[in-house]
Motif scaffolding. Structure first.
Motif, short mmCIF file in Angstrom:
data_model
loop_
_atom_site.label_atom_id
_atom_site.label_comp_id
_atom_site.label_asym_id
_atom_site.label_seq_id
_atom_site.Cartn_x
_atom_site.Cartn_y
_atom_site.Cartn_z
N ASP A 134 0.30 -7.02 -3.66
CA ASP A 134 0.91 -5.96 -4.66
C ASP A 134 2.73 -5.71 -4.43
O ASP A 134 3.18 -5.33 -3.35
CB ASP A 134 0.73 -5.19 -4.94
CG ASP A 134 0.86 -4.00 -6.28
OD1 ASP A 134 1.84 -3.94 -6.75
OD2 ASP A 134 -0.36 -3.97 -6.94
N THR A 135 3.84 -6.66 -4.96
CA THR A 135 4.61 -6.23 -4.33
C THR A 135 5.05 -4.26 -5.29
O THR A 135 6.18 -4.33 -4.84
CB THR A 135 5.50 -7.21 -5.67
OG1 THR A 135 5.61 -8.38 -5.12
CG2 THR A 135 7.42 -6.76 -5.03
N ASN A 136 4.58 -4.32 -6.10
CA ASN A 136 5.14 -3.05 -6.76
C ASN A 136 4.82 -1.69 -5.74
O ASN A 136 5.81 -1.02 -5.89
CB ASN A 136 4.52 -2.39 -7.86
CG ASN A 136 4.65 -3.39 -9.23
OD1 ASN A 136 6.34 -3.71 -9.18
ND2 ASN A 136 4.49 -3.69 -9.59
N ILE A 137 3.63 -1.89 -5.00
CA ILE A 137 2.94 -0.82 -3.76
C ILE A 137 4.37 -1.26 -2.92
O ILE A 137 4.40 0.15 -2.47
CB ILE A 137 1.85 -1.01 -3.30
CG1 ILE A 137 0.80 -0.72 -4.43
CG2 ILE A 137 1.37 0.06 -2.34
CD1 ILE A 137 -0.79 -1.17 -4.19
N SER A 138 4.21 -2.11 -2.57
CA SER A 138 5.50 -2.53 -1.10
C SER A 138 6.69 -2.28 -1.72
O SER A 138 7.28 -1.00 -0.40
CB SER A 138 5.48 -3.90 -1.26
OG SER A 138 4.60 -4.20 -0.80
N GLU A 154 -7.01 -3.77 -1.33
CA GLU A 154 -6.99 -4.28 -0.42
C GLU A 154 -6.08 -4.67 0.16
O GLU A 154 -6.42 -4.03 1.79
CB GLU A 154 -6.82 -5.73 -0.52
CG GLU A 154 -7.77 -6.01 -1.74
CD GLU A 154 -8.38 -7.32 -1.72
OE1 GLU A 154 -9.40 -8.04 -0.66
OE2 GLU A 154 -8.56 -8.11 -2.81
N ASP A 155 -4.44 -4.26 0.37
CA ASP A 155 -3.96 -4.41 1.62
C ASP A 155 -3.69 -2.50 2.47
O ASP A 155 -2.53 -2.25 3.75
CB ASP A 155 -2.30 -5.19 0.78
CG ASP A 155 -2.89 -6.10 0.58
OD1 ASP A 155 -3.51 -6.97 1.33
OD2 ASP A 155 -2.21 -6.30 -0.52
N TYR A 156 -3.35 -2.12 1.34
CA TYR A 156 -2.76 -0.63 2.16
C TYR A 156 -3.95 0.81 1.99
O TYR A 156 -4.23 1.06 0.39
CB TYR A 156 -1.58 -0.10 0.72
CG TYR A 156 -0.17 -1.15 1.26
CD1 TYR A 156 0.51 -1.13 2.21
CD2 TYR A 156 -0.69 -2.12 -0.27
CE1 TYR A 156 1.51 -2.61 1.91
CE2 TYR A 156 1.04 -3.12 0.15
CZ TYR A 156 1.38 -2.93 1.08
OH TYR A 156 2.80 -3.60 1.58
N SER A 157 -4.65 1.03 3.01
CA SER A 157 -6.10 1.60 2.85
C SER A 157 -5.12 2.77 2.81
O SER A 157 -6.22 4.34 2.22
CB SER A 157 -6.09 1.61 3.56
OG SER A 157 -5.91 1.72 5.03
N ASP A 158 -3.94 3.53 2.98
CA ASP A 158 -3.43 5.09 3.37
C ASP A 158 -2.83 5.28 2.15
O ASP A 158 -2.18 6.26 2.66
CB ASP A 158 -2.74 4.95 4.30
CG ASP A 158 -1.31 3.46 4.39
OD1 ASP A 158 -1.38 2.66 2.93
OD2 ASP A 158 -0.21 4.05 5.37
#
Length: 341
Positions: A134-138, A154-158
């Motif tokens: 997800d580019t927005n989260i990044s 799925e990519d950022y659990s924190d």
């Protein structure tokens, strides 16, 4: 003559700086004083200059909502209407306004988020969906900008997110159908790039495998969250020789579309095929037969999302966390044991 902060202060019997702090929702001002000042503001018809305030305080008292693509599908789905209602209601009670944005493509959506952040149009952002990579989260993480995700990444659990245990919910539904005697159980998903679709599919497959039932690829369908998509899938279902005796859909809109199309093809629900939805929207009760579904606490999800985001914005003991809203299975008329053949 225009009403100013000085007029409000004089009538309320406080200093102009106190009025300013009330407008800024300063925690140092008592609720009694705040109520008195706001009552005077209303009586005098005073409205703060939000642009001037934002220049001084570096805040806007605005929250941004990033709508999932495509937006035309979103407003056909009561889940999004209900969660937005929870967000707007809670934001208003906390003194925040809401801005909504989206994009016709992934690139346009990212640009819309960048405009909100870099233009300082909002103090924080709510993401209503998550994707793989997800580019927005990044981008928001890189900018260290306050945001809360509705769903699971799925990519950022924190990161802070508000969600259900979708795997457990889908598992429970499937297990109940198996206990009723269903062995041929179909699954109708939204786009599999969405984490919610993947999680609910995982719960479905977990229950089948646990019961010793093989996964049948021709029982699994991927669509969009529209009745038209459900109708297209139902047309494929009725052509199967070993047609499912039950179908799980990951949204009430899909369940409604499946039921309508099955009836149009001469099949009865639940006699010929049981149907289950998700989200417990008002549509589930209005449909005939009434749809068995999962109540995921959509309105509460919206309220909890805003509460977490405001804590993030203000830094009031904020901790990154995954907030889980409890779900409840609602069994209605669209489910029964399969007829013996």
């Amino acid at each position: 003559m225009a009403v100013t902060i000085v007029h409000v202060a004089a009538k309320a019997g406080v200093s102009p700086s106190t009025v300013s702090r009330v407008i800024s929702n300063d925690s140092r001002i008592s609720q009694k004083t705040s109520r008195k000042v706001r009552k005077v503001m209303e009586e005098l018809g005073y409205h703060p200059n939000t642009l001037a305030k934002s220049l001084v305080t570096k805040t806007t008292n605005n929250i941004g909502i990033v709508l999932p693509r495509p937006a035309d599908e979103l407003f056909q789905n009561q889940f999004f209407s209900e969660i937005i209602r929870g967000i707007v209601t809670k934001a208003a009670s906390c003194g925040y306004d809401v801005l909504m944005t989206t994009g016709a493509s992934p690139m346009e959506e990212v640009k819309a988020v960048e405009r909100l952040v870099q233009g300082r149009n909002v103090d924080g952002i709510v993401l209503l969906s998550s994707h793989k990579d997800d580019t927005n989260i990044s981008f928001l993480r890189e900018k260290k900008f306050p945001f809360v995700l509705v769903g699971r990444s799925e990519d950022y659990s924190d990161i802070t997110s508000v969600d259900n245990d979708n795997i457990a919910a889908a598992y429970s539904i499937t297990r109940h159908l198996i206990q009723l005697g269903h062995r041929r159980i179909g699954f109708v998903s939204g786009p599999m790039e969405l984490t919610v679709s993947k999680d609910r599919f995982d719960g479905y497959t977990k229950a089948l495998l646990e019961a010793g039932i093989a996964i049948q690829d021709h029982y699994v369908f991927e669509g969009t969250f529209t009745p038209e998509s459900a109708a297209h899938i139902a047309d494929q279902l009725v052509k199967l020789e070993d047609r499912p005796t039950a179908v799980i859909t990951i949204d009430d809109v899909l369940a409604f579309g499946i039921i309508r199309s099955l009836w149009n093809n001469g099949l009865r629900v639940p006699e010929d095929c049981s149907v289950v939805g998700f989200n417990n929207t008002s549509l589930a009760e209005m449909c005939l037969p009434q749809i068995s579904t999962v109540d995921i606490g959509t309105y509460q999800m919206g309220q909890s999302t805003v509460q977490a985001l405001i804590q993030h914005i203000k830094g009031d003991g904020f901790e990154q966390a995954r907030i889980i809203i409890a779900h409840q299975l609602i069994w209605r008329d669209s489910v029964r044991p399969p007829e013996q053949s």
